[in-house]
Structure formats: structure tokens, C-alpha cells
Design a protein around this motif. Structure first.
Motif, mmCIF file in Angstrom:
data_model
loop_
_atom_site.group_PDB
_atom_site.id
_atom_site.type_symbol
_atom_site.label_atom_id
_atom_site.label_comp_id
_atom_site.label_asym_id
_atom_site.label_seq_id
_atom_site.Cartn_x
_atom_site.Cartn_y
_atom_site.Cartn_z
ATOM 1 N N ASP A 48 1.042 -0.851 -0.099
ATOM 2 C CA ASP A 48 -0.281 -0.238 0.495
ATOM 3 C C ASP A 48 0.637 1.045 0.204
ATOM 4 O O ASP A 48 0.452 2.526 0.414
ATOM 5 N N ALA A 49 2.176 1.033 -0.010
ATOM 6 C CA ALA A 49 3.323 2.176 -0.374
ATOM 7 C C ALA A 49 2.944 2.757 0.842
ATOM 8 O O ALA A 49 3.454 3.329 1.015
ATOM 9 N N LYS A 50 2.474 2.249 2.217
ATOM 10 C CA LYS A 50 2.778 2.983 3.571
ATOM 11 C C LYS A 50 4.290 2.513 3.851
ATOM 12 O O LYS A 50 4.812 3.293 5.787
ATOM 13 N N LEU A 51 4.867 1.854 3.607
ATOM 14 C CA LEU A 51 6.082 1.485 3.899
ATOM 15 C C LEU A 51 7.553 1.478 2.403
ATOM 16 O O LEU A 51 8.092 1.071 2.653
ATOM 17 N N ASP A 192 -1.350 13.204 0.295
ATOM 18 C CA ASP A 192 -1.695 12.582 -1.001
ATOM 19 C C ASP A 192 -1.078 11.764 -1.313
ATOM 20 O O ASP A 192 -1.023 10.843 -2.471
ATOM 21 N N GLN A 193 0.585 12.618 -1.929
ATOM 22 C CA GLN A 193 1.465 11.443 -2.710
ATOM 23 C C GLN A 193 2.098 9.620 -2.334
ATOM 24 O O GLN A 193 1.865 9.101 -3.045
ATOM 25 N N TYR A 197 -0.489 5.937 -5.937
ATOM 26 C CA TYR A 197 -0.727 4.882 -6.454
ATOM 27 C C TYR A 197 -1.677 3.689 -6.122
ATOM 28 O O TYR A 197 -1.629 2.062 -6.175
ATOM 29 N N SER A 198 -2.422 3.694 -4.739
ATOM 30 C CA SER A 198 -3.151 3.220 -4.123
ATOM 31 C C SER A 198 -4.701 4.633 -3.824
ATOM 32 O O SER A 198 -4.877 3.924 -2.074
ATOM 33 N N PRO A 199 -5.103 5.105 -5.000
ATOM 34 C CA PRO A 199 -5.868 5.978 -4.416
ATOM 35 C C PRO A 199 -7.414 5.959 -3.835
ATOM 36 O O PRO A 199 -7.741 4.413 -3.744
#
Length: 330
Positions: A48-51, A192-193, A197-199
Motif C-alpha cells: 500500500d506504499a505505506k512502508l 496525498d502523494q 498509487y493506491s488512491p
């Protein structure tokens, strides 16, 4: 390897606490973590692009919340190595401000000469401890502070398309740099950035939730940002729609006087109160934040201290002493 080490180090109660934490902070849905192992949860956060690579601030914050100090420090050091930086110097944690080390490295009780020295030692210990552990709302160790950055992607809305494109790219880099550095220093900062990639299904719902749930909202002030959040955005402007919506949420919250302390005006350029909403012009204004933002820069450190609720001991007022005994009472 670190994920496996953490997985093997956590007890069943630790795993339950980790699941509760990621659900409470809306990092992962409850259905996905119900039976997930720590390793699986970390993989979900990566997906989820959180790490992201080189930014394990969220992982460290989760580990601090579980009181897994050594694992949290290992995560921070690994992130620094991935960024090509040297590991952070370990800070000694003392339960007694008078406990220090002698020349042989052994713990040794020493007598501090004055109450002031004891206070200074305790303040120094508390400061260094808070520098590496997240703080809860009451100032104790626990949940990390939650921050949302509100900004206009085009800060000036220049009529020159080439200039406007350069301004947009620079603004995005500045915002990302500030958010990344806050996360590296124990702040659960969201922009927001991080979710492009997982809006979310509804950006408006996502923005509203982030603003409402944040402990602090950093308002990156600029000419176009002021136009957007005050409802004066020009119809031909290609950017600023999200900032315009955020302005409606922000001003809705400002109808409650207790919410004023939540909103912090921040500048990348020189501070100019003309670009701060009139209702917030009595607030302290932070900046100019350098690019790239780094811990150790004066303006960034002042902002970080405000968010964490701590002040370096050398910046505090000294302890009050007693009047000289040579003075006669009048």
C-alpha cells in the motif's frame, strides 16, 4: 530479515496489540489483519506504499508503541543505511538521573552538587528519550502524533505554463521532503502523494478524514493556497481543487475555538502573513522550511518540537535561583 525477526520476537498479546494499532490508525482494514501475522501485515503496508524503501518511520513507530525499543532502533538504523546515512548514535536511557558511567563503563552512582544539576540531567534524559520514542497526547510514550499536510500543488498559479510546471514539481518535492523527514523523526505524517498509487475511492472523504483525525494540520501557505482555501480560486486555474475542498473542512472545524491550535501555518518561502488566512494570523508561523528538510535545521526543529510537544533542554529557561544574601531587605 527484519520482518522475520520481528515476527519471531512478538508474543501473542503483542500481535493482537499490533493488529489493533494498524486498524485504529486506519492503515489496514480489520478484515485483512484479523488473522494476519506481523510479517504479512508489514507486506500489506509495503504493497500500500505505506512502508516505502528507505522510510521505516511507520514501522519504528509501531514498534515503539509495543515497547519494543531495540527492534524499533534496529528499524531506524536499517532505514538510515538504505538512505546511505550512518546509524543514529544510541542514547542511554537512565531510570535515575544521578546514574552515570565511570571511566570503566560501569554504572556508578554519583552525587550531583545542586538540585539544578539534577533537574538538568533529568531534562536531558527526558529530551533524548522523547527524541527516539513517539509521544501520546498527554506527553507520555505511546501513540505517535498524527499530522496532515494541506497544500496547493501549484503555489503561485503562474500564467507562464513552463514556470507553473517547474513550480508544481518543486512544491511536490518540498512537501514530500517535509513529510518524509517528519516520519523519520517519529511523526505519523500523511500526504496525498503517499496514496497516489493506491488512491482512495473518494478523495474528498479521504481528505476530510485526514484533517479531522490529525493532531496537527500543516497549512503550506502561498498566494494560490490562500485563494483556494478561502474560496477565491480562479475558475481557469488547473490546480487547487483539493485545496479548495480542504479549506471548507478547515473553516468548518475553525468554528470551534478549541480547534485553532490544530492548524499550523508553514512556509517554504520567506514568512509572509499576507498569505495566511486572516483568522490564523495571530498564530505562530513556521519556516522557512529548507529543502530538503532535515532534523538539525532550525526552522524544521522548531516545527518538530511543536508537534512532539518537547523542547531541547538547552532552549528552556534556567532554574530560578535565590536572591543574593548580600542584599538587604527593604
Amino acid at each position: 530479515l527484519l520482518y522475520l525477526k520481528i515476527d519471531n520476537s512478538l508474543s501473542e498479546s503483542d500481535v493482537k496489540a499490533l493488529r489493533a494499532s494498524v486498524v485504529k490508525d486506519e492503515l489496514i482494514g480489520i478484515a485483512r489483519v484479523e488473522k494476519a501475522t506481523p510479517h504479512e501485515m508489514f507486506n500489506m503496508l509495503e504493497a500500500d506504499a505505506k512502508l516505502p524503501h528507505g522510510d521505516l518511520g511507520l514501522l519504528a513507530s509501531l514498534l515503539w508503541g509495543l515497547d519494543k525499543c531495540e527492534l524499533a532502533e534496529e528499524a531506524e538504523d536499517l532505514a538510515r543505511q538504505e538512505r546511505g546515512e550512518s546509524p543514529r548514535r544510541r542514547v542511554e536511557r537512565h531510570t535515575d538521573p544521578q546514574l552515570r558511567h565511570d571511566k570503566r563503563g560501569n554504572n556508578k552512582k554519583i552525587k550531583l552538587e545542586t538540585e539544578y544539576e539534577v533537574d538538568c540531567a533529568r531534562a536531558s534524559d527526558n529530551y533524548h528519550r522523547s527524541a527516539t520514542q513517539p509521544l501520546d497526547e498527554g506527553g507520555g510514550m505511546g501513540r505517535s502524533k498524527r499530522v496532515f499536510i494541506s497544500y496547493s500543488m501549484d503555489p503561485y498559479n503562474s500564467s507562464d505554463p513552463y514556470r507553473s510546471d517547474a513550480d508544481i514539481q518543486l512544491q511536490r518535492r518540498r512537501v514530500r521532503s517535509l513529510a518524509d523527514e517528519l516520519r523519520r523523526n517519529g511523526v505519523n505524517c500523511m500526504i496525498d502523494q503517499y496514496v497516489e498509487y493506491s488512491p482512495p475511492d473518494m478523495w474528498t472523504t479521504w481528505m476530510q478524514n485526514e484533517i479531522v483525525q490529525a493532531d496537527y494540520v500543516l497549512m503550506v501557505c502561498s498566494p494560490h493556497y490562500l485563494e483556494c482555501i478561502t474560496g477565491q480560486k480562479r475558475s481557469e486555474a488547473g490546480f487547487g481543487h483539493n485545496a479548495s475542498f480542504e479549506g471548507k473542512v478547515i473553516f468548518g472545524l475553525l468554528s470551534n475555538p478549541d480547534s485553532f491550535m490544530k492548524f499550523l501555518p508553514v512556509f517554504f518561502d520567506e514568512i509572509d502573513s499576507r498569505y495566511v488566512p486572516a483568522v490564523l494570523r495571530g498564530c505562530h508561523m513556521y519556516g522557512p522550511i529548507e529543502h530538503p528538510a532535515r532534523h538539525g535545521q532550525e526552522a524544521f526543529d522548531v516545527l518538530l518540537s511543536k508537534i512532539l510537544g518537547r523542547v531541547p533542554p538547552e532552549k528552556c529557561a534556567p532554574r530560578m535561583g535565590k536572591p543574593p544574601s548580600t542584599y538587604a531587605t527593604v
